[in-house]
Structure formats: C-alpha cells, structure tokens
Motif scaffolding. Structure first.
Motif, PDB file in Angstrom:
ATOM      1  N   ALA A 140       0.740  -1.277  -0.043  1.00 38.50           N
ATOM      2  CA  ALA A 140       0.133  -0.107  -0.009  1.00 38.50           C
ATOM      3  C   ALA A 140       1.147   1.206   0.145  1.00 38.50           C
ATOM      4  O   ALA A 140       1.702   1.523   0.903  1.00 38.50           O
ATOM      5  N   LEU A 141       0.783   1.982  -1.030  1.00 39.44           N
ATOM      6  CA  LEU A 141       1.779   3.257  -1.183  1.00 39.44           C
ATOM      7  C   LEU A 141       1.269   4.350  -0.310  1.00 39.44           C
ATOM      8  O   LEU A 141      -0.052   4.506  -0.217  1.00 39.44           O
ATOM      9  N   ARG A 142       2.386   5.152   0.248  1.00 36.82           N
ATOM     10  CA  ARG A 142       1.950   6.384   0.903  1.00 36.82           C
ATOM     11  C   ARG A 142       2.061   7.494  -0.001  1.00 36.82           C
ATOM     12  O   ARG A 142       3.053   7.602  -0.768  1.00 36.82           O
ATOM     13  N   TYR A 143       1.408   8.528   0.239  1.00 33.08           N
ATOM     14  CA  TYR A 143       1.249   9.778  -0.585  1.00 33.08           C
ATOM     15  C   TYR A 143       0.278  10.734   0.016  1.00 33.08           C
ATOM     16  O   TYR A 143      -0.462  10.372   0.932  1.00 33.08           O
ATOM     17  N   HIS A 144       0.472  12.017  -0.379  1.00 30.90           N
ATOM     18  CA  HIS A 144      -0.311  13.229   0.139  1.00 30.90           C
ATOM     19  C   HIS A 144      -0.952  13.801  -1.151  1.00 30.90           C
ATOM     20  O   HIS A 144      -0.612  13.288  -2.203  1.00 30.90           O
ATOM     21  N   GLY A 145      -1.832  14.966  -0.405  1.00 30.72           N
ATOM     22  CA  GLY A 145      -2.228  15.611  -1.750  1.00 30.72           C
ATOM     23  C   GLY A 145      -3.378  16.441  -1.013  1.00 30.72           C
ATOM     24  O   GLY A 145      -3.587  16.659  -0.096  1.00 30.72           O
ATOM     25  N   TYR A 146      -3.894  17.244  -2.347  1.00 31.45           N
ATOM     26  CA  TYR A 146      -4.939  18.244  -1.853  1.00 31.45           C
ATOM     27  C   TYR A 146      -6.247  17.437  -2.182  1.00 31.45           C
ATOM     28  O   TYR A 146      -6.509  16.979  -3.460  1.00 31.45           O
ATOM     29  N   GLN A 147      -7.253  17.717  -1.238  1.00 31.80           N
ATOM     30  CA  GLN A 147      -8.595  17.023  -1.313  1.00 31.80           C
ATOM     31  C   GLN A 147      -9.598  18.171  -1.156  1.00 31.80           C
ATOM     32  O   GLN A 147      -9.184  18.829  -0.093  1.00 31.80           O
ATOM     33  N   PHE A 148     -10.446  18.401  -1.837  1.00 34.68           N
ATOM     34  CA  PHE A 148     -11.421  19.707  -1.624  1.00 34.68           C
ATOM     35  C   PHE A 148     -10.797  20.915  -1.272  1.00 34.68           C
ATOM     36  O   PHE A 148     -11.354  21.720  -0.522  1.00 34.68           O
ATOM     37  N   GLY A 149      -9.742  21.387  -1.693  1.00 38.53           N
ATOM     38  CA  GLY A 149      -8.955  22.553  -1.700  1.00 38.53           C
ATOM     39  C   GLY A 149      -8.097  22.658  -0.388  1.00 38.53           C
ATOM     40  O   GLY A 149      -7.487  23.726  -0.475  1.00 38.53           O
ATOM     41  N   GLU A 150      -7.921  21.510   0.158  1.00 37.30           N
ATOM     42  CA  GLU A 150      -6.742  21.587   1.319  1.00 37.30           C
ATOM     43  C   GLU A 150      -6.003  20.562   1.289  1.00 37.30           C
ATOM     44  O   GLU A 150      -6.317  19.587   0.859  1.00 37.30           O
ATOM     45  N   TYR A 151      -4.897  20.657   1.738  1.00 40.40           N
ATOM     46  CA  TYR A 151      -3.755  19.911   1.677  1.00 40.40           C
ATOM     47  C   TYR A 151      -4.096  18.585   2.849  1.00 40.40           C
ATOM     48  O   TYR A 151      -4.343  18.951   4.108  1.00 40.40           O
ATOM     49  N   ASN A 152      -4.043  17.276   2.368  1.00 36.11           N
ATOM     50  CA  ASN A 152      -4.358  16.356   3.386  1.00 36.11           C
ATOM     51  C   ASN A 152      -3.116  15.379   3.372  1.00 36.11           C
ATOM     52  O   ASN A 152      -2.718  14.719   2.696  1.00 36.11           O
ATOM     53  N   PRO A 153      -2.375  15.239   4.627  1.00 37.13           N
ATOM     54  CA  PRO A 153      -1.305  14.555   4.956  1.00 37.13           C
ATOM     55  C   PRO A 153      -1.568  13.110   5.400  1.00 37.13           C
ATOM     56  O   PRO A 153      -0.649  12.468   5.821  1.00 37.13           O
ATOM     57  N   PHE A 154      -2.823  12.484   5.213  1.00 36.92           N
ATOM     58  CA  PHE A 154      -3.387  11.430   5.897  1.00 36.92           C
ATOM     59  C   PHE A 154      -3.693  10.533   4.822  1.00 36.92           C
ATOM     60  O   PHE A 154      -4.406   9.534   4.894  1.00 36.92           O
ATOM     61  N   LEU A 155      -3.218  10.792   3.512  1.00 34.82           N
ATOM     62  CA  LEU A 155      -3.546  10.046   2.342  1.00 34.82           C
ATOM     63  C   LEU A 155      -2.686   8.827   2.190  1.00 34.82           C
ATOM     64  O   LEU A 155      -1.670   8.570   2.773  1.00 34.82           O
ATOM     65  N   GLY A 156      -2.968   7.857   1.282  1.00 34.22           N
ATOM     66  CA  GLY A 156      -2.245   6.648   0.969  1.00 34.22           C
ATOM     67  C   GLY A 156      -3.333   5.638   0.195  1.00 34.22           C
ATOM     68  O   GLY A 156      -4.502   6.022   0.193  1.00 34.22           O
ATOM     69  N   ASP A 157      -2.667   4.771  -0.201  1.00 37.16           N
ATOM     70  CA  ASP A 157      -3.730   3.486  -0.830  1.00 37.16           C
ATOM     71  C   ASP A 157      -4.864   3.220   0.282  1.00 37.16           C
ATOM     72  O   ASP A 157      -4.341   2.186   1.105  1.00 37.16           O
ATOM     73  N   GLY A 158      -5.806   3.522   0.210  1.00 35.47           N
ATOM     74  CA  GLY A 158      -6.934   3.148   1.313  1.00 35.47           C
ATOM     75  C   GLY A 158      -7.628   1.893   1.074  1.00 35.47           C
ATOM     76  O   GLY A 158      -8.465   1.498   1.964  1.00 35.47           O
ATOM     77  N   ARG A 159      -7.822   1.212  -0.253  1.00 34.52           N
ATOM     78  CA  ARG A 159      -8.644   0.068  -0.531  1.00 34.52           C
ATOM     79  C   ARG A 159      -8.051  -0.464  -1.717  1.00 34.52           C
ATOM     80  O   ARG A 159      -8.725  -1.235  -2.712  1.00 34.52           O
ATOM     81  N   GLY A 160      -6.693  -0.356  -1.606  1.00 30.20           N
ATOM     82  CA  GLY A 160      -5.771  -1.233  -2.708  1.00 30.20           C
ATOM     83  C   GLY A 160      -4.380  -1.407  -2.287  1.00 30.20           C
ATOM     84  O   GLY A 160      -3.878  -0.759  -1.440  1.00 30.20           O
ATOM     85  N   PHE A 161      -3.807  -2.097  -3.290  1.00 29.99           N
ATOM     86  CA  PHE A 161      -2.050  -2.307  -3.060  1.00 29.99           C
ATOM     87  C   PHE A 161      -1.755  -2.673  -4.540  1.00 29.99           C
ATOM     88  O   PHE A 161      -2.375  -3.094  -5.136  1.00 29.99           O
ATOM     89  N   ILE A 162      -0.481  -2.515  -4.324  1.00 29.99           N
ATOM     90  CA  ILE A 162       0.388  -3.052  -5.484  1.00 29.99           C
ATOM     91  C   ILE A 162       0.448  -4.723  -5.343  1.00 29.99           C
ATOM     92  O   ILE A 162       1.190  -4.994  -4.506  1.00 29.99           O
ATOM     93  N   TYR A 163      -0.111  -5.339  -6.214  1.00 30.27           N
ATOM     94  CA  TYR A 163      -0.024  -6.694  -6.461  1.00 30.27           C
ATOM     95  C   TYR A 163       1.460  -7.380  -6.659  1.00 30.27           C
ATOM     96  O   TYR A 163       1.713  -8.193  -6.080  1.00 30.27           O
ATOM     97  N   GLY A 164       1.978  -6.476  -7.753  1.00 30.13           N
ATOM     98  CA  GLY A 164       3.102  -7.124  -8.295  1.00 30.13           C
ATOM     99  C   GLY A 164       3.478  -6.118  -9.594  1.00 30.13           C
ATOM    100  O   GLY A 164       2.637  -5.689 -10.163  1.00 30.13           O
ATOM    101  N   GLN A 165       4.693  -6.207  -9.796  1.00 34.41           N
ATOM    102  CA  GLN A 165       5.170  -5.426 -11.059  1.00 34.41           C
ATOM    103  C   GLN A 165       5.948  -6.535 -12.141  1.00 34.41           C
ATOM    104  O   GLN A 165       6.675  -7.402 -11.758  1.00 34.41           O
TER     105      GLN A 165
END
Length: 263
Positions: free
Chosen positions: A82-107
């Motif tokens: 499950a990857l970690r990342y941040h971003g803007y949601q609804f006009g505000e910065y959100n430092p609590f994001l990440g893959d919340g319902r998925g993951f990298i199965y493989g490459q």
C-alpha cells in the motif's frame, strides 16, 4: 510431486509470472505491507484478454479460475504494498492519504520490455482507510472498466482493468441505492507513482528521499535519460499526466503521462 495451490512453484499463469521487486526496492519509507481481505464469494465479471499477450500469456490457456485464484483470492507470491502519498482534497492539503482500498499486487515486465503494475481496488482495509471499509461497489468497478476501455480506444494512454470479481458482500453507500453489491478490481498500469508521492516527501522535508524517488522514476521509466547531464531538466520539462476524471483529487494523478484511475 503435486504443488499446493498457494505454492509459488505451482504452474499457474499469473503466479508464475516473473515479478520484479522494483518498487519494493525503494524501501519501507514508501509503502506498507498489507494483506488482502477474504471474501465470501468470487464471481468473475470481467477479464481483459487483450492484455494477456503483453504478459506473454495465451488467453485461451488462462481460465476464469486462474483469474479468481490470483485476483479474487489473492494467492500472490510477493508482498502486497500500500503506497504512501499526500495531496490536496477539496481545496485543502491532506497529509493522511495513501492507498486506502488497494495495493500493488506485483510488477511485471511485458513482452514489449516495459514494466507494468498490477494494482488493486476494493481489496480491503489498509493503514490509510481511515473510517472507510476498503471496498469497491460493483457499479464503481463497471464504471471504471467502461471509462478505461473507452479512453484506450480513443488513443489515450491509460490504465486498464485486468479483472473485476464480484465478492458476494453487500455495501452501504450514501451516493447510490444500498445495499449494493461489492467487487474487487485489478488495474494494469505503467506506474502507480503519483505527484502525491513526491508531495509527501516535500511535506516531510526529506530532500534525500525526493532525490531517491526522482532517480528511481528516471532510471525505471526514462532509462534513455539516465546518465545525461541534463536528465532532470529534460524529465521535468516533459512531464505530463492524465489523471482520474471529474472530482478526482490531485493525489490520483500519476507522474507518468498515463491515466491512473477513473471514477
């Protein structure tokens, strides 16, 4: 000797692919290892046979049960990330994001020499699910299949759905009649590294990790640039992206000019 079904030596078309730990090699600062949810039922609703030759697989030799075993029951041979990342949601910065319902199965390296990700959606809760259930509605999965295939046929470089499995669960959602049926999807994409992956490192003031991730992206996805004195400038000046459709937060926009997700 007969191998057990969950043994990685079992001659299963998906489990015996040559998975490469490319993203995994970045280290635990970029992801969390997670487990897939266990579902009460598995009904294959969509399989994308057009993608199988890219993986060196004959569609006629891959059964529906093979899809369900790998991408419904998730008998995978690698850790799920499950990857970690941040971003803007609804006009505000959100430092609590990440893959919340998925993951990298493989490459996996395709027959064309390119590296591809198998990324899930609706595969269960992760450390970034917050109050959500980590699930995907069947309607949401069908919408993504239709959107991605339409974009692909229009010539847009985009992720595509490799499989969609109905899971037998009932979900409650505020934006559609409920209870509604649940599903789990596997995306086939060039990369799941997002602008939000870099935004998180900037927020943490980790210039060393920004450098590491930038080097990783250029080496893996733009190898002809690597080693050139102006590699960073050329990469940054040419970076383009396609993202996730109307209302998609900017954390969903990939660092490569490929669509990542569609809603």
């Amino acid at each position: 000797m007969t191998a057990a079904p969950n043994d990685c030596s079992y001659l299963h078309p998906f489990l015996t692919l040559n998975y490469e730990p490319v993203l995994e090699s970045l280290g635990y600062d970029y992801y969390d290892e997670v487990a897939a949810a266990e579902f009460p039922n598995h009904l294959l609703r969509f399989r994308n046979d057009q993608l199988l030759p890219t993986l060196g697989l004959d569609p006629g030799a891959v059964t529906d049960a093979d899809f369900i075993e790998a991408f419904g029951k998730f008998h995978g041979c690698r850790p799920f990330l499950a990857l970690r990342y941040h971003g803007y949601q609804f006009g505000e910065y959100n430092p609590f994001l990440g893959d919340g319902r998925g993951f990298i199965y493989g490459q996996v390296r395709g027959r064309d020499g390119e590296l591809y990700d198998f990324g899930t959606k609706g595969s269960g809760r992760t450390p970034y699910s917050r109050t959500a259930d980590g699930r995907l509605t069947l309607k949401g999965g069908v919408r993504e299949v239709l959107a991605a295939e339409a974009l692909h046929r229009a010539g847009v470089r985009t992720s595509r759905c490799l499989s969609l499995v109905e899971t037998g669960e009932s979900l409650w959602r505020g934006d559609e009649p409920s209870p509604t049926r649940a599903s789990v999807m596997v995306r086939f994409s060039r990369s799941h590294i997002r602008f939000g992956t870099f935004e998180r490192l900037h927020y943490l003031d980790r210039k060393d990790m920004i450098q590491q991730l930038l080097d990783h992206v250029i080496q893996v996805y733009y190898p002809t640039l690597w080693g050139q004195s102006d590699a960073y400038n050329v990469f940054l000046s040419g970076t383009g992206t396609t993202g996730g459709g109307a209302g998609c937060p900017v954390d969903g926009y990939g660092i490569l000019p490929w669509g990542v997700k569609h809603r």
